[in-house]
Structures are given as structure tokens and as C-alpha cells.
Write an enzyme that holds these catalytic residues in place. Structure first.
Site, PDB file in Angstrom:
ATOM      1  N   GLU A   1      13.833  25.051 -12.459  1.00  0.00           N
ATOM      2  CA  GLU A   1      13.343  24.721 -11.115  1.00  0.00           C
ATOM      3  C   GLU A   1      12.297  25.775 -10.740  1.00  0.00           C
ATOM      4  O   GLU A   1      12.513  26.964 -10.970  1.00  0.00           O
ATOM      5  CB  GLU A   1      14.528  24.729 -10.126  1.00  0.00           C
ATOM      6  CG  GLU A   1      14.170  24.598  -8.666  1.00  0.00           C
ATOM      7  CD  GLU A   1      13.332  23.359  -8.335  1.00  0.00           C
ATOM      8  OE1 GLU A   1      13.752  22.242  -8.652  1.00  0.00           O
ATOM      9  OE2 GLU A   1      12.242  23.555  -7.756  1.00  0.00           O
TER      10      GLU A   1
ATOM     11  N   ASP B   1       8.181  27.218 -14.200  1.00  0.00           N
ATOM     12  CA  ASP B   1       7.387  25.990 -14.092  1.00  0.00           C
ATOM     13  C   ASP B   1       7.429  25.259 -15.425  1.00  0.00           C
ATOM     14  O   ASP B   1       7.106  25.841 -16.465  1.00  0.00           O
ATOM     15  CB  ASP B   1       5.939  26.347 -13.730  1.00  0.00           C
ATOM     16  CG  ASP B   1       5.159  25.123 -13.279  1.00  0.00           C
ATOM     17  OD1 ASP B   1       5.324  24.052 -13.897  1.00  0.00           O
ATOM     18  OD2 ASP B   1       4.401  25.242 -12.303  1.00  0.00           O
TER      19      ASP B   1
ATOM     20  N   ASP C   1       9.043  14.529  -8.779  1.00  0.00           N
ATOM     21  CA  ASP C   1       8.076  14.300  -7.695  1.00  0.00           C
ATOM     22  C   ASP C   1       7.110  13.187  -8.109  1.00  0.00           C
ATOM     23  O   ASP C   1       6.555  13.223  -9.207  1.00  0.00           O
ATOM     24  CB  ASP C   1       7.294  15.589  -7.417  1.00  0.00           C
ATOM     25  CG  ASP C   1       8.187  16.678  -6.819  1.00  0.00           C
ATOM     26  OD1 ASP C   1       9.138  16.325  -6.098  1.00  0.00           O
ATOM     27  OD2 ASP C   1       7.942  17.868  -7.082  1.00  0.00           O
TER      28      ASP C   1
ATOM     29  N   LYS D   1      -0.841   9.948  -5.419  1.00  0.00           N
ATOM     30  CA  LYS D   1      -2.298   9.784  -5.515  1.00  0.00           C
ATOM     31  C   LYS D   1      -2.729   9.750  -6.985  1.00  0.00           C
ATOM     32  O   LYS D   1      -2.291  10.586  -7.785  1.00  0.00           O
ATOM     33  CB  LYS D   1      -3.003  10.933  -4.797  1.00  0.00           C
ATOM     34  CG  LYS D   1      -2.820  10.865  -3.295  1.00  0.00           C
ATOM     35  CD  LYS D   1      -3.545  11.981  -2.595  1.00  0.00           C
ATOM     36  CE  LYS D   1      -3.267  11.901  -1.094  1.00  0.00           C
ATOM     37  NZ  LYS D   1      -3.494  13.152  -0.397  1.00  0.00           N
TER      38      LYS D   1
ATOM     39  N   ASP E   1      14.251   6.546  -7.928  1.00  0.00           N
ATOM     40  CA  ASP E   1      14.273   5.336  -7.086  1.00  0.00           C
ATOM     41  C   ASP E   1      12.847   4.869  -6.820  1.00  0.00           C
ATOM     42  O   ASP E   1      12.657   3.847  -6.171  1.00  0.00           O
ATOM     43  CB  ASP E   1      14.955   5.636  -5.740  1.00  0.00           C
ATOM     44  CG  ASP E   1      14.112   6.550  -4.882  1.00  0.00           C
ATOM     45  OD1 ASP E   1      13.620   7.577  -5.416  1.00  0.00           O
ATOM     46  OD2 ASP E   1      13.908   6.242  -3.694  1.00  0.00           O
TER      47      ASP E   1
ATOM     48  N   GLU F   1      21.377  15.083  -5.924  1.00  0.00           N
ATOM     49  CA  GLU F   1      21.274  15.110  -4.463  1.00  0.00           C
ATOM     50  C   GLU F   1      20.350  13.982  -3.972  1.00  0.00           C
ATOM     51  O   GLU F   1      20.667  13.266  -3.035  1.00  0.00           O
ATOM     52  CB  GLU F   1      20.744  16.458  -3.975  1.00  0.00           C
ATOM     53  CG  GLU F   1      21.800  17.535  -3.813  1.00  0.00           C
ATOM     54  CD  GLU F   1      21.994  18.407  -5.052  1.00  0.00           C
ATOM     55  OE1 GLU F   1      21.413  18.075  -6.114  1.00  0.00           O
ATOM     56  OE2 GLU F   1      22.729  19.419  -4.964  1.00  0.00           O
TER      57      GLU F   1
ATOM     58  N   GLU G   1      19.536  11.256  -5.546  1.00  0.00           N
ATOM     59  CA  GLU G   1      20.110   9.942  -5.869  1.00  0.00           C
ATOM     60  C   GLU G   1      21.087   9.505  -4.790  1.00  0.00           C
ATOM     61  O   GLU G   1      21.075   8.354  -4.363  1.00  0.00           O
ATOM     62  CB  GLU G   1      20.827  10.047  -7.224  1.00  0.00           C
ATOM     63  CG  GLU G   1      21.354   8.733  -7.745  1.00  0.00           C
ATOM     64  CD  GLU G   1      21.829   8.877  -9.194  1.00  0.00           C
ATOM     65  OE1 GLU G   1      21.699   9.987  -9.764  1.00  0.00           O
ATOM     66  OE2 GLU G   1      22.318   7.891  -9.745  1.00  0.00           O
TER      67      GLU G   1
HETATM   68  N1  SAM Z   1      16.362  16.532  -9.575  1.00  0.00           N
HETATM   69  C1  SAM Z   1      16.736  16.819  -8.191  1.00  0.00           C
HETATM   70  C2  SAM Z   1      17.447  15.644  -7.584  1.00  0.00           C
HETATM   71  O1  SAM Z   1      17.373  14.546  -8.157  1.00  0.00           O
HETATM   72  O2  SAM Z   1      18.081  15.823  -6.531  1.00  0.00           O
HETATM   73  C3  SAM Z   1      15.505  17.242  -7.371  1.00  0.00           C
HETATM   74  C4  SAM Z   1      14.454  16.207  -7.173  1.00  0.00           C
HETATM   75  S1  SAM Z   1      13.040  16.820  -6.269  1.00  0.00           S
HETATM   76  C5  SAM Z   1      12.220  15.379  -5.781  1.00  0.00           C
HETATM   77  C6  SAM Z   1      11.998  17.421  -7.581  1.00  0.00           C
HETATM   78  C7  SAM Z   1      12.234  18.885  -7.915  1.00  0.00           C
HETATM   79  O3  SAM Z   1      11.473  19.203  -9.067  1.00  0.00           O
HETATM   80  C8  SAM Z   1      11.781  19.835  -6.818  1.00  0.00           C
HETATM   81  O4  SAM Z   1      12.838  20.733  -6.525  1.00  0.00           O
HETATM   82  C9  SAM Z   1      10.575  20.562  -7.417  1.00  0.00           C
HETATM   83  O5  SAM Z   1      10.455  21.899  -6.962  1.00  0.00           O
HETATM   84  C10 SAM Z   1      10.891  20.483  -8.895  1.00  0.00           C
HETATM   85  N2  SAM Z   1       9.691  20.529  -9.746  1.00  0.00           N
HETATM   86  C11 SAM Z   1       8.592  19.751  -9.635  1.00  0.00           C
HETATM   87  N3  SAM Z   1       7.700  20.064 -10.573  1.00  0.00           N
HETATM   88  C12 SAM Z   1       8.246  21.061 -11.317  1.00  0.00           C
HETATM   89  C13 SAM Z   1       7.801  21.818 -12.431  1.00  0.00           C
HETATM   90  N4  SAM Z   1       6.590  21.611 -12.967  1.00  0.00           N
HETATM   91  N5  SAM Z   1       8.607  22.766 -12.943  1.00  0.00           N
HETATM   92  C14 SAM Z   1       9.833  22.993 -12.386  1.00  0.00           C
HETATM   93  N6  SAM Z   1      10.310  22.313 -11.321  1.00  0.00           N
HETATM   94  C15 SAM Z   1       9.534  21.352 -10.790  1.00  0.00           C
END
Ligand code: SAM
Length: 217
Positions: free
Chosen positions: A68, A95, A117, A121, A153, A192, A194
Site C-alpha cells: 500500500e 508503490d 483505483d 479519465k 465493482d 472494505e 467490497e
Molecule cells: N483493496 C482495498 C479494498 O478493496 O478495500 C482498497 C481499495 S482502494 C480503492 C485502492 C488502494 O490502492 C488505495 O488504498 C491506494 O492508495 C492503493 N494504491 C493505488 N495505487 C497504488 C500503487 N501504485 N501502489 C500501491 N498502492 C496503490
């Protein structure tokens, strides 16, 4: 996932034994780090960590790494691990764009991408965790028989991903557009996001990707 800044998060993360602070140092040596020869499953973008902590609790014969990049979010996962103290779970504040710096070729057995995420766009498409660039990186660290389990989703992200992964040379299986009412529902561990989105009535899409020799014709 947006969270308010948590001032104490970084100092606690920095001192935690449950977070690996120099993941590049363990590239190719994660078995040594865990002290066993078990399969290695990772979750990219684990968010607040419910999925990976539950998986690690349910499957002590598998080692898990949760990745994360947001400290305030990882902190929530860390709080869960501080309670559970699961020996088969390590967290990385990192990252995923740099994932090849942390894992060697053929080191990972499975990758979970949960509710990534969507980056809606078009000019942000490369940031999606299922873009061709990301899939190429996953192909380099996954074992040949390894796979990626993807759920979301977001139908637009799902449709984009099905196309993008095939173009990148991956096959698709175990596909459903309504996970919770499908043959794959049994044993599904909710994240979370989901729980939140299925609670709003959104069906959950899910598919498994496996790397093939070359792009499908
Ligand atoms: N997987 C979790 C869930 O289903 O509840 C979180 C979903 S949330 C929409 C997406 C998560 O991915 C965020 O906490 C974001 O910070 C993390 N994230 C996005 N791009 C990332 C990356 N390149 N490296 C690490 N984490 C990333």
C-alpha cells in the site's frame, strides 16, 4: 481511498516490526525473510487490510505481503496486524510501480488486485493497475503457473482490464459479473470496498488472469 492525514501514522509505521522497511534488500529472498518455503501471495493496493489479514489468518500455510502506498491507509492495516501478529504477513509501504525492485523473477505465486483505483479519465489509463505496463511487471515476478485474482465493482475498469490483459498476453478464466451470486462466492473474503459497494447493491466483477506465451490472436 482517501483518509485524513494521521500525524502519528509514519512514526508508528517506521518503527513497526510488521512492516518491511527495505523491501529491495529481500528481492529474491522472501522465503528467507519469512523463514520457510511456503507459497507467496501478494496484494497490491491492500487498503485498510481486511482482505489480506483475513486471508493470512485463514491460510497459515501461505505467506502474504500487503503493498500500500498511502501511509494513513497502511496504518489501518498495521493496526489489524498489531492485534493479530500473524507470522505469515508482512506489510510494505511502497508503490507498486516499483514492484520489480522488490520481487525477483518467478518469486510470486499469486497477486490480488482488489478494487483498484479506476482512473476513469482516458489519459490516466496507464495508471490503472491492470494497464499493459503494470501487467508486464507482474508477468516478470509471477511464477509461470501463477495467477492474478482481480475483483472490482467498477464495470468500466473491469471491461478495460479484460481487454488490456489479453492484449498484454494474459488469458482470462473464472470470470463472473456477479461474484456474490456465482459459483465463486463460497470462501470469498470481502475487502472494505467490497463490503461498502456490494452493500449499495453493486454487483462485484471478478476474473483470474494467467500469463500465456504471447498476446492472444
Ligand atoms: N483493496 C482495498 C479494498 O478493496 O478495500 C482498497 C481499495 S482502494 C480503492 C485502492 C488502494 O490502492 C488505495 O488504498 C491506494 O492508495 C492503493 N494504491 C493505488 N495505487 C497504488 C500503487 N501504485 N501502489 C500501491 N498502492 C496503490
Amino acid at each position: 481511498m482517501r483518509l485524513r492525514h494521521i500525524a502519528k501514522a509514519m512514526p508508528i509505521i517506521e518503527q513497526s516490526e510488521f512492516v518491511e522497511h527495505d523491501p529491495a534488500a529481500w528481492k529474491g529472498r522472501w522465503k528467507e525473510r519469512f523463514g520457510n518455503d511456503r507459497p507467496l501471495h501478494i496484494e497490491v493496493g491492500m487498503g485498510k487490510g481486511r482482505f489480506i489479514t483475513t486471508m493470512a489468518e485463514q491460510n497459515p500455510e501461505i505467506d502474504y505481503i500487503g503493498i500500500e502506498r498511502a501511509d494513513a491507509v497502511l496504518y489501518r492495516a498495521l493496526q489489524k496486524q498489531q492485534e493479530l501478529k500473524l507470522p505469515n504477513l508482512i506489510l510494505l509501504l511502497a508503490d507498486a510501480d516499483n514492484i520489480e525492485e522488490y520481487f525477483a523473477e518467478n518469486e510470486v505465486d499469486r497477486i490480488y488486485l482488489n478494487f483498484s483505483d479506476p482512473w476513469p479519465k482516458a489519459h490516466h489509463a496507464k495508471r490503472r493497475l491492470t494497464s499493459g505496463t503494470h501487467m508486464d511487471k507482474y508477468a516478470n515476478i509471477l511464477k509461470p503457473e501463477g495467477c492474478i485474482c482481480f475483483k472490482t465493482d467498477n464495470r468500466d475498469l473491469f471491461d478495460y482490464s479484460l481487454e488490456a490483459v489479453q492484449e498484454a498476453g494474459w488469458s482470462i478464466s473464472d470470470l463472473t459479473y456477479d461474484l456474490h451470486h456465482s459459483e465463486y462466492a463460497e470462501g470469498n473474503v470481502m475487502t472494505e470496498y467490497e463490503e461498502r459497494f456490494s452493500g449499495m447493491g453493486n454487483p462485484i466483477c471478478r476474473a483470474v488472469f494467467r500469463h500465456t506465451e504471447g498476446p492472444e490472436s
